[in-house]
Each structure stands twice: as structure tokens, then as C-alpha cells.
Design a protein around this motif. Structure first.
Motif, short mmCIF file in Angstrom:
data_model
loop_
_atom_site.label_atom_id
_atom_site.label_comp_id
_atom_site.label_asym_id
_atom_site.label_seq_id
_atom_site.Cartn_x
_atom_site.Cartn_y
_atom_site.Cartn_z
N GLU A 100 0.86 -1.18 0.00
CA GLU A 100 0.00 0.00 0.00
C GLU A 100 0.89 1.23 0.00
OE1 GLU A 100 -2.06 3.43 1.64
OE2 GLU A 100 -0.54 2.28 2.74
N VAL A 101 0.63 2.16 -0.93
CA VAL A 101 1.50 3.31 -1.14
C VAL A 101 0.69 4.61 -1.12
CG1 VAL A 101 3.16 4.41 -2.68
CG2 VAL A 101 3.05 1.92 -2.56
N VAL A 102 1.23 5.59 -0.42
CA VAL A 102 0.72 6.97 -0.50
C VAL A 102 1.85 7.81 -1.06
CG1 VAL A 102 -0.19 8.94 0.77
CG2 VAL A 102 -0.79 6.63 1.48
N SER A 103 1.59 8.54 -2.13
CA SER A 103 2.62 9.34 -2.78
C SER A 103 2.03 10.65 -3.28
CB SER A 103 3.25 8.58 -3.95
OG SER A 103 4.17 9.39 -4.66
N ASP A 104 2.88 11.68 -3.36
CA ASP A 104 2.47 12.96 -3.96
C ASP A 104 2.53 12.90 -5.48
OD1 ASP A 104 2.00 14.31 -1.54
OD2 ASP A 104 4.13 14.75 -1.31
N PHE A 105 3.23 11.91 -6.01
CA PHE A 105 3.37 11.74 -7.46
C PHE A 105 3.83 13.03 -8.15
CE2 PHE A 105 0.51 8.18 -6.50
CZ PHE A 105 1.17 7.16 -7.16
N ASN A 106 4.83 13.66 -7.57
CA ASN A 106 5.34 14.90 -8.19
C ASN A 106 6.86 15.00 -8.16
OD1 ASN A 106 5.69 15.30 -5.47
ND2 ASN A 106 4.57 17.22 -5.36
#
Length: 281
Positions: A100-106
């Protein structure tokens, strides 16, 4: 222990990357330093054993929105690809669990970040989920991520976006890390005071007027928030929230060296950071 407690919903546990990283690396994890091969091997073993013991998978955070009350970033923020792959291989070894991943993707952009996560999923062959949210600064990025996850699924990879069913909650209060006046210079001048003294100062008509005037001039109460929060909430939207619940104060806890108090990585919470200290719960 959980079997003996009544509950209305089923629950499951994921192995927290931050706690495992601090347990293995100590101060270096808090400083966001890269993990070496020994660190990675130790984390992989811990995660594999945890999944074998019943954990449903492994969870990591790569967002600048996850901070301590002091403003320190999560220890997993800058974890390198080799670290993520190495840990994920622990899931492959036991043939169970998901990521499970939480990322800002920036960093540097959504496609590059997703490609890295895709390589992690390809290496371990385990399912992966990631939080997909709307962003006020990049309103179309969710469409790009959805297309990338659809392509991954078409290629046979189990990478799925997770959609929050409602806006992400925010707790504000004088005991929390943010409140509606956090960015006002007049409030910052008293922010260091104990809560009772702060409340008394804020009730003073002159101080109250000064704080409110600062807010009108600045146009934003939250200059310390990241420029592109992953929650997709703009400062103005946060100011309009009706939530006024303050988080209860945690009881004081004496710091202890991580090496001296190691019992289990999942009992070690990085949010109790005292630099090189790690309080066992």
C-alpha cells in the motif's frame, strides 16, 4: 487479544514502513538517509515475518503531508527504489501480502513516480494499491494516474488505485499541529506558550484583533502547509472546514535510545521522535 474484544467491522493490519525503518536504521532513518544493503535485508526479514504472523501487507508513505507535530517528514519519504524492491521481495518470499503506497506523485512527475512503483510491483509480483486523490494544484493528474494503472492492469500487473469515499479529514486545534491561526504572525508570537496561557492571550481583545488582522492581510492561515498537499485541499478550503476538534495531548514519555528499548519494530512510533530516541509503546 483482538479475538476477545467486541467489534462491528473486520480489521486488518499492515506492516508500517516508517516504524520498521526507524527500528532498523535509527537516526539515519529520521535524517531520510538511504538504506544500505544490510538495512534492506533486515527490513525485508521483519516484513516477511510479520506477514507470516498475520499482517495483510506492507504500507509506505512518500508524501510531504505526513509529518510529526514538530514538522519532521515521515522517515520513508525519500526511500529509494532498491529499498522498496528489497522489502517487497520479502512478500514474494512468503507468497503473501500486498503493498500500500501513499505518494504525492510529483518527484519529478506522476509518470516517473508511477513507473518506479510499477517496477517494484513487477519485481515482487504482489498486488499494490495506491491512494488516488484530486489535487487543487494539478487538477488533471488523477486522470493520468488512472490511465497508468489501467495500462498496468492490461499488462497483467495488479496495481489498483484506491478512491477515498469522502474528503480526507483534518483535525485542528491548539493541541494539534495546525489551527486556523497558525500562519498569523501575531499568533506565532504566542504559539510557544502553554495552552492555558495561549488561550488567555487570545481572549485579550487587542491580541484577538491583531491575529484576525494578520489573517486578512496574509490571505492564508496555512503558509506552512505544502504547496501541493496530496489531500487536494486548498488552504482556503481548509479554513472553511467546520471541524474544530482538538487532538488530546499525549502524556509525557521519557526518551529512550532505540537500541536499548527494541522489542518489536511495530511498537516503535517515529512520531515520538526525540532525534536519536525512539519510544517503545
Amino acid at each position: 487479544m483482538l479475538d476477545g474484544k467486541p467489534r462491528d467491522i473486520d480489521i486488518c493490519a499492515l506492516v508500517p514502513h516508517a516504524a520498521v525503518r526507524v527500528y532498523v536504521m535509527g537516526e539515519r532513518a529520521l535524517n531520510l538517509e538511504p538504506a544500505n544493503q544490510g538495512d534492506i535485508a533486515a527490513m525485508r526479514q521483519i516484513v516477511a515475518e510479520a506477514v507470516q504472523a498475520g499482517a495483510f501487507g506492507f504500507s509506505t508513505s512518500r508524501t510531504i503531508s505526513h509529518k510529526t507535530l514538530k514538522g519532521d517528514h515521515t522517515p520513508t519519504l525519500r526511500a529509494q527504489e532498491d529499498e522498496l524492491i528489497g522489502i517487497a521481495m520479502g512478500l514474494k518470499e512468503v507468497g503473501a501480502g500486498f503493498l500500500e503506497v501513499v505518494s504525492d506523485f510529483n518527484l519529478p512527475d506522476a509518470a516517473t513516480e508511477f513507473a518506479m512503483l510499477r517496477r517494484v510491483a513487477e519485481a515482487c509480483g504482489r498486488p499494490m494499491v495506491f491512494s488516488l486523490t484530486a489535487r487543487h494544484d494539478r487538477t488533471e493528474v488523477w486522470k493520468e494516474l488512472l490511465a497508468l494503472s489501467n495500462q498496468a492492469a492490461a499488462d497483467g500487473l495488479r496495481i489498483r488505485p484506491v478512491f477515498p469515499p469522502r474528503p480526507i479529514g483534518i483535525l485542528m486545534g491548539l493541541l494539534g499541529s495546525q489551527n486556523p491561526f497558525s500562519g498569523a504572525p501575531s499568533y506565532k508570537a504566542i504559539a510557544h506558550l502553554p495552552v492555558p496561557e495561549r488561550v488567555a492571550a487570545m481572549r485579550d481583545p487587542a491580541k484577538k484583533a491583531a491575529i484576525l488582522a494578520d489573517d486578512r492581510i496574509s490571505g492564508s492561515n496555512f503558509p506552512s502547509l505544502p504547496a501541493s498537499p496530496s489531500s487536494g485541499c486548498s488552504p482556503s478550503a481548509i479554513r472553511r472546514t467546520t471541524c474544530r476538534t482538538a487532538r488530546p495531548a499525549s502524556p509525557p514519555r521519557p526518551p529512550a535510545r532505540a537500541a536499548a528499548r527494541r522489542t518489536s519494530p511495530t511498537t516503535c512510533c517515529w512520531r515520538t521522535r526525540a532525534r536519536a530516541s525512539c519510544s517503545a509503546r
